[in-house]
Design an enzyme around this catalytic site. Structure first.
Site, short mmCIF file in Angstrom:
data_model
loop_
_atom_site.label_atom_id
_atom_site.label_comp_id
_atom_site.label_asym_id
_atom_site.label_seq_id
_atom_site.Cartn_x
_atom_site.Cartn_y
_atom_site.Cartn_z
N ASP A 417 13.56 -11.09 32.35
CA ASP A 417 14.90 -11.36 32.86
C ASP A 417 14.94 -12.74 33.52
O ASP A 417 13.91 -13.33 33.84
CB ASP A 417 15.27 -10.28 33.87
CG ASP A 417 16.77 -10.07 34.01
OD1 ASP A 417 17.53 -10.84 33.39
OD2 ASP A 417 17.17 -9.14 34.71
N GLU A 420 17.38 -18.71 34.11
CA GLU A 420 18.51 -19.65 33.93
C GLU A 420 18.76 -20.50 35.18
O GLU A 420 19.16 -21.66 35.06
CB GLU A 420 19.80 -18.88 33.62
CG GLU A 420 19.70 -17.92 32.46
CD GLU A 420 19.39 -16.50 32.92
OE1 GLU A 420 19.31 -15.61 32.07
OE2 GLU A 420 19.23 -16.29 34.15
N ASP A 483 24.58 -9.47 31.17
CA ASP A 483 25.39 -8.59 32.02
C ASP A 483 26.84 -8.56 31.57
O ASP A 483 27.59 -9.53 31.74
CB ASP A 483 25.32 -9.07 33.47
CG ASP A 483 23.91 -9.01 34.03
OD1 ASP A 483 23.04 -8.40 33.36
OD2 ASP A 483 23.66 -9.58 35.10
#
Length: 745
Positions: A417, A420, A483
């Site tokens: 995950d 970014e 998400d």
């Protein structure tokens, strides 16, 4: 970035210089260089006090032409640069002059430019057709009063030409009219921001363009000059590659071969994944109740995933199980694996200050630093978190060693995950430029984890569930959509993101069934189940609520069971498609454009896709089951009902929760497995060859190959239909059946 104020003027403070007149062209055997003045030269004095733009061209691979525009060449190149494993150290090109024209040719692609007079570039296909061109404002630089310097290019758009790709983007699928910035961000699926920014676009005219710059690349896709795709970087040099077709699939194959073909995910990863969800409460008893509940209800489960709170709060990441919640992790993993499951755990590349690893990493210098030599930290996500510096080989090995402990415990894969939110006011161990590293960081992160898995588990057994990616990231599958909200609208925007990513070189893609944020209405959940289980990879995951099907009613249980078992039956076909993605770069989930490039409607279809070459999937985005979808030319057969529809035409139907438009094209032969219980069963045991031969199909011959779980060919079947009779020859002695669908009585 936009430089102009309308057609006639520049924006305030912007000063542009365009390659205007050819002053010299130099040719070698396999490359060329041109020097263009930025104004007309009418006398010798005009060559003074004025810049030149240097334009260099070569071919890093067959069918690919690289063009580099440079203003000042003396700027130190700090990196990083995209890895291009398919690039040849020798230019794959030939050059020639013909009259006042110079040409560089690589396979079916030719770059043509004048040797004198007005400067311009043309890119031609193998038939001499101009695919695109850089005209009078097509090669340029701009300075701005704030001191910044930008290189930019413009390539012409033809009438009706559509542009696709540019990473996983949730904005409209056709990018014409959009401004798209390559800048990694954790923006969810409901904004113009993207987790996976890929500076590559695919044109409906049968070519692609890859901007070879890992930093911020700004694309104006018919949004500044409406007949041009403009791309710019804040730099002294801009390099872009034009990639030949002639078909969109050819373009993707060349691009993926250049930037890295995807690894083949293990067959077990194509089954259903179930997670704890994110902030829900769970322990081993909870997990076991979920796993046993799936088994009791007859829903096959392949992977169980532990999300963030398998670790202690404030200690992400320390890579240690929370002893208060999971006192016996090794025993728990063994007990779950005894139920036939693979295990995945969540990680990220951030080390919170409370983690025992913080002090260790700080002492050894494994974290990204500020210009003052301090450790870069902030409190977003994890309190006082630091960032592992993967440009430091020792830091990478240290990170991998922590993960190896988990593999030794029995973990099979990692959800990588984040990656970014990478700062630009920092110093990297290898001296990388912070602006270029912002997007590129995730590539080093995913690569480190994937290579560890390959080293420990063997090639063909490594799989990630990754959120962020840069160009070349397709080598480390699988990626998921991030998400999203729990609504039909978010379901549709997720699909748009997946379609755009598939046209950016990524072979495998998934999403959170039911949506991540919020709790889906049962209707949303059931419709999303069918979509998710007809994607390359399928995961049930949420944020603050569970995603076990019985939370959404008995019918949701039935739908989950039906489509999971259907996917398992499709595995001999689907894994063959996966092998094709691995070998050619053509994705498993395909926008209609890839298979029907000559169909204008197929170029814009964004609420449906092809699963491999033969199966069309149109997810239902409504509570009442009404769905509108398009079928290209030919006769298509509903896999679930046997009904047929014809195209090219739009169709409107109403489907129950146990159905959706799932169509097989005429003349296809689907290899279907008999084992509904798992994705990695013995596919040749009682294999069914289902021949779709509706009336009017005519005679045909189809060769069907079924892979084994390594991707090698396990069996080949030649299916011949002639005069209404179907014959099969094969190289295996394993029993199989043939079902002909659509024959008239």
């Amino acid at each position: 970035m936009k430089f102009t104020d309308g057609f006639w003027q520049m924006r305030s403070g912007v000063h542009a210089s365009y390659a205007t007149e050819v002053r010299d062209v130099r040719l070698d055997d396999d490359r060329l260089a041109a020097y263009a003045a930025v104004k007309r030269v009418e006398r010798r004095g005009d060559t003074l006090n004025a810049p030149l733009i240097t334009v260099e061209a070569h071919a890093p691979a067959e069918g690919v032409i690289a063009v580099r525009l440079t203003h000042h060449a003396g700027r130190r190149r700090k990196g990083p640069d995209f890895e291009l494993p398919g690039a040849s150290p020798q230019s794959a090109a030939t050059t020639r002059t013909q009259g006042a024209t110079a040409e560089l040719t690589s396979g079916p692609l030719t770059l043509r430019l004048p040797t004198e007079g007005t400067f311009g570039l043309e890119f031609l296909d193998g038939d001499g057709r101009v695919l695109t061109s850089a005209g009078r404002k097509g090669s340029a630089f701009a300075t701005v009063d704030d001191g910044s310097h930008h290189m930019f290019a413009q390539l012409a758009l033809g009438v009706g030409e559509t542009v696709h790709g540019l990473g996983e983007r949730f904005t409209p699928y056709v990018k014409n009219g959009q401004t798209v910035d390559m800048w990694q961000a954790d923006g969810g699926t409901s904004s113009e921001q993207a987790y996976k920014n890929i500076p590559f676009y695919l044109s409906s005219r049968g070519y692609g363009v890859f901007v070879n710059h890992p930093g911020k690349v700004s694309f104006e896709v018919g949004s500044e000059a409406v007949g041009q795709v403009q791309f710019s970087v804040e730099d002294q040099t801009l390099e872009y590659f034009v990639i030949a077709g002639p078909t969109p699939k050819d373009v993707l194959s060349r691009y993926a071969a250049l930037t890295g073909l995807p690894a083949l995910p293990p067959a077990w990863s194509f089954g259903l994944w179930l997670t704890t969800s994110f902030t829900t409460s769970y322990d081993e008893a909870t997990v076991t109740s979920f796993v046993d509940g799936m088994a009791e209800r007859g829903i096959p489960l392949s992977v169980f995933h532990f999300d963030c709170f398998w670790m202690r709060e404030y200690q992400w990441c320390d890579f240690e199980w929370d002893p208060a919640v999971f006192p016996d992790p090794e025993g728990m993993i063994t007990r779950l694996k005894d139920k036939g499951l693979k295990i995945c755990v969540w990680i990220n590349p951030y080390i919170g200050q409370k983690s025992p690893l913080y002090e260790e990493g700080a002492e050894k210098g494994y974290f990204v630093q500020t210009p003052d030599g301090d450790i870069w930290q902030w409190d977003k996500w994890q309190a006082g978190m630091a960032l592992v510096d993967f440009t430091n080989p020792e830091a990478t090995s240290w990170f991998q060693a922590k993960l190896k402990v988990l593999l030794d415990q029995g973990v099979d894969g990692f959800k990588t995950d984040f990656g970014e939110r990478i700062p630009t006011d920092v110093v990297w161990h290898d001296g990388s430029d912070p602006e270029r590293m912002h997007n590129y960081y995730t590539h080093l992160y995913n690569k480190a984890v994937f290579e560890l898995l390959e080293n420990q588990r063997g090639q063909g057994e490594a799989v990630l569930f990754a959120r962020s990616a840069a160009a070349g990231g397709q080598q480390y599958p699988v990626h998921w959509g991030g998400d999203c909200w729990s609504s039909f609208e978010a379901m549709a925007e997720s699909l748009r993101g997946g379609l755009s990513l598939s046209l950016s070189g990524f072979g495998f893609w998934s999403h959170d069934i039911g949506g991540f944020e919020g709790t889906p209405d049962p209707a949303v959940f059931k419709r999303w189940l069918a979509f998710g289980l007809l994607s390359s990879h399928s995961r049930l995951h949420g944020s603050s609520s569970y995603r076990v099907p019985w939370e959404f009613g008995d019918e949701a249980v039935d739908v989950a069971r039906q489509f999971t078992r259907l996917k398992h039956r499709l595995m001999p076909y689907l894994y063959g498609v996966a092998v094709e993605a691995h070998r050619t770069g053509v994705p498993t989930m395909r926008p209609l454009l890839l298979e029907f490039p000559e169909d204008p409607t197929a170029r814009t279809a964004d609420r449906q896709y092809l699963l491999g070459p033969d199966v069309l999937v149109a997810p239902v985005f409504t509570d009442d089951g009404e769905v509108e979808y398009y079928v290209p030319e030919g006769t298509w057969t509903h896999l679930l009902t046997g009904d047929t529809v014809t195209g090219p035409a739009w169709h409107r139907e109403t489907h129950g929760f146990d159905s959706l438009p799932l169509l097989v094209r005429q003349g296809a032969v689907l290899a279907l497995g008999a084992d509904e219980s798992r994705p990695d069963g013995e596919w040749l045991d009682d294999l069914e060859l289902r021949v779709f031969a509706p009336a009017g199909t005519g005679d045909f011959t189809r060769t069907v190959t079924v892979p084994d779980r390594t991707g090698a060919v396990a069996a080949t079947y030649e299916v011949v239909r002639e005069g209404g009779e179907v014959r099969v020859t094969t190289d295996t002695d394993r029993p199989y059946t043939v079902t002909v669908v659509g024959e008239r009585d």
